[in-house]
Design an enzyme around this catalytic site. Structure first.
Site, PDB file in Angstrom:
ATOM      1  CG  ASP A   1       7.983   4.333 -11.708  1.00 15.26           C
ATOM      2  OD1 ASP A   1       8.543   3.203 -11.762  1.00 15.26           O
ATOM      3  OD2 ASP A   1       6.640   4.121 -11.744  1.00 15.26           O
TER       4      ASP A   1
ATOM      5  CE  LYS B   1      -5.244  -1.881   0.246  1.00 16.85           C
ATOM      6  NZ  LYS B   1      -5.798  -0.696   0.080  1.00 16.85           N
TER       7      LYS B   1
ATOM      8  CB  SER C   1      -1.241  -0.047   1.242  1.00 16.98           C
ATOM      9  OG  SER C   1      -1.804   0.915   1.168  1.00 16.98           O
TER      10      SER C   1
END
Length: 534
Positions: free
Chosen positions: A305, A319, A294
């Site tokens: 990224d 999640k 999460s």
């Protein structure tokens, strides 16, 4: 009858409202399927009035809500008022109580530490004390559930808990009146220097105070010479989105995308960095594993990224569903999934699932273990359709659920044997540690000047390890062979040392000891030091 039908109607209306999304609830004029509402009304009324036995209407409505959610995703859920309180409390930053850390030794509550400046410390409660009664109700030797003991210890700020205490070396029972107060809940478990230039911060979960705790830790480590940072998110199950976003903001340049959410009825919402973070310079490594989930995956995905740091460990949980909390008047709560989390490159964090198949979803980690994914990166195969690229360097990264690390660190079964896992699962390791510290607390505090001295000189007594093996043998827990028992000793001794340090000092001391055997920490330090040379 009228009131019960109205209760059901209110529940159904709320659920239908949820189906329309939350971004525009105030602005939209909503319509309802009155046939659906009437059908549920008639069903509840019929059961309440005609069923052969008496029914609990509250439970009837709760079961109906859970039934509707069962066919949806694995993370939409309903919790009662009591369940809601216990779930949200660790993330809220504080609770009201007496301010002790404790564990159960047999059927007795043993105080591990008192919260610094908290009510129990002010009243004179000491580490090692046994709480045997609360407000004249005996809690020791009566097999009372842990949750019930906690309920008795906690209470509204300003109220008094009369504690019966048994203290080693003092005859009889002592009585203390402890005035309850707000007790802080910390989510940063440890912060210390791994090397003269590399700091380490472990975040256990993302609560309301996590960002402030993190910044205080950063400032402290910088004062001690930190230039680069290892963030440990292993076993971090997530928490508040905003806390993860605020921490990611500290590392990223102005307008860098951190995460975005999007759903069928929830328009795309982006979270971007403002470029004013404290950690725009310096290298960073993030440690993750299969229990990282999460909000922890949001932070990991943003760092990866945006090519801001290196992710080390094993593929994270996956999640990536956003739940909107809806509170009912009785304190219960509905958490309905309304959108997905996406990393800056466009990867959906959520792993695949079949609606209504919670059992298969719950077996995912066990299936990973069986496939060998936790032992070898080569066992993980990604389809070409899941290929994405990082935003600055164009490095390949993969979607399909979770964050795949840049540097894979396998689960080390040679270090943590099957026999060791059985000992820990039965509570033998923690039990032995509690007994050892309880019986030697004063002597250990006298012998070692502090945590640094303890970490440098203490060695777990062979008698403690041998006692665990003997107790395990009486319970039918045996090593598969003599070699496995011998292989268990080094890590078991280290774990016992870490547990003793935790009980005598704090969680930072605990992780300082355990991390000396962590392959992930070792790899992070090697990578950061290698980059520094370059």
């Amino acid at each position: 009858m009228k009131e019960s039908v109205e209760d059901v109607r209110r529940v159904v209306v709320v659920i239908i409202l949820l189906m329309w999304g939350f971004a525009g609830l105030r602005a939209q004029r909503l319509t309802f399927n009155t046939n659906v509402i009437r059908k549920l009304q008639m069903a509840e009324g019929a059961i309440n009035n005609l069923y052969v036995d008496t029914v609990d209407e509250d439970k009837l409505v709760e079961d109906a809500i859970r039934g509707m959610l069962r066919g949806l995703d694995p993370h939409s859920s309903y919790t009662t008022a009591k369940e809601t309180e216990s779930l949200t409390e660790p993330l809220e930053g504080s609770f009201e109580g007496i301010g002790v850390e404790f564990n159960m030794s047999g059927d007795t509550l043993l105080v591990i530490q008192t919260v610094a400046g908290g009510p129990s410390e002010k009243a004179g409660i000491l580490a090692g004390d046994r709480i045997v009664s609360v407000n004249d109700t005996t809690i020791a030797g009566v097999k009372m559930r842990r949750e019930e003991i906690m309920r008795r210890l906690r209470g509204k700020k300003g109220t008094t808990a009369r504690l019966g205490i048994v203290r080693r070396g003092i005859a009889g029972e002592l009585v203390f009146d402890v005035k309850r107060d707000r007790i802080p809940v910390t989510t940063v478990d440890a912060a210390y220097m791994l090397t003269p230039q590399i700091g380490y911060i472990r975040i256990g979960s993302f609560g309301m105070t996590t960002y402030d705790e993190f910044i205080r830790s950063v400032d402290s480590l910088r004062f001690r010479g930190m230039r680069d940072l290892v963030i440990d998110l292993q076993e971090n199950g997530g928490g508040y989105l905003q806390s993860a976003v605020k921490i990611a903001n500290e590392f990223l340049q102005n307008n860098d995308l951190i995460v975005y959410t999007e759903g069928r009825r929830s328009p795309r919402q982006e979270f971007r960095a403002d470029g004013r973070g404290k950690l725009l310079d310096g290298r960073v490594a993030v440690l993750v594993n299969e229990y990282t989930a999460s909000a922890a995956e949001i932070l990991s995905g943003a760092i990866q990224d945006e090519d801001r740091g290196v992710i080390i460990g094993r593929r994270t949980f996956g999640k990536g569903l956003v739940q909107k909390p809806i509170e009912f008047g009785d304190g219960s709560m509905l958490r309905l999934t309304v959108s997905h989390y996406y990393t800056p490159s466009g990867r959906c964090i959520q792993k695949p699932y079949e609606k209504g198949d919670a059992e298969d979803y719950g077996m995912d980690l066990e299936n990973r273990l069986r496939r060998g994914e936790l032992y070898s990166a080569d066992s993980i195969n990604f389809a070409d359709s899941l290929l994405y690229t990082t935003l600055r360097r164009g490095r390949p990264v993969y979607g399909g659920g979770g964050i795949m690390p840049d540097e894979f660190v396998p689960l080390d079964t040679a270090q943590l044997t099957y026999y060791h896992r059985q000992l820990a699962a039965r509570g033998l390791v923690i039990g032995a540690s509690l007994r050892y510290v309880d019986g030697n607390r004063k002597a250990l505090k006298a012998e070692y000047a502090g945590a640094d001295d303890f970490i440098a000189r203490f060695e777990t007594p062979e008698s403690v390890v041998r006692g665990i093996f003997e107790e395990a043998d009486t319970m039918g827990i045996k090593p598969r062979d003599a070699d496995e028992q011998q292989a268990t000793i080094p890590m078991l001794s280290l774990q016992l040392k870490a547990l003793a340090a935790r009980d005598l000092w704090d969680m930072t001391a605990y992780f300082r000891i355990l991390n000396t055997a962590s392959k992930a920490v070792e790899r992070a330090v090697a990578i950061l030091e290698e980059e520094e040379k370059e």
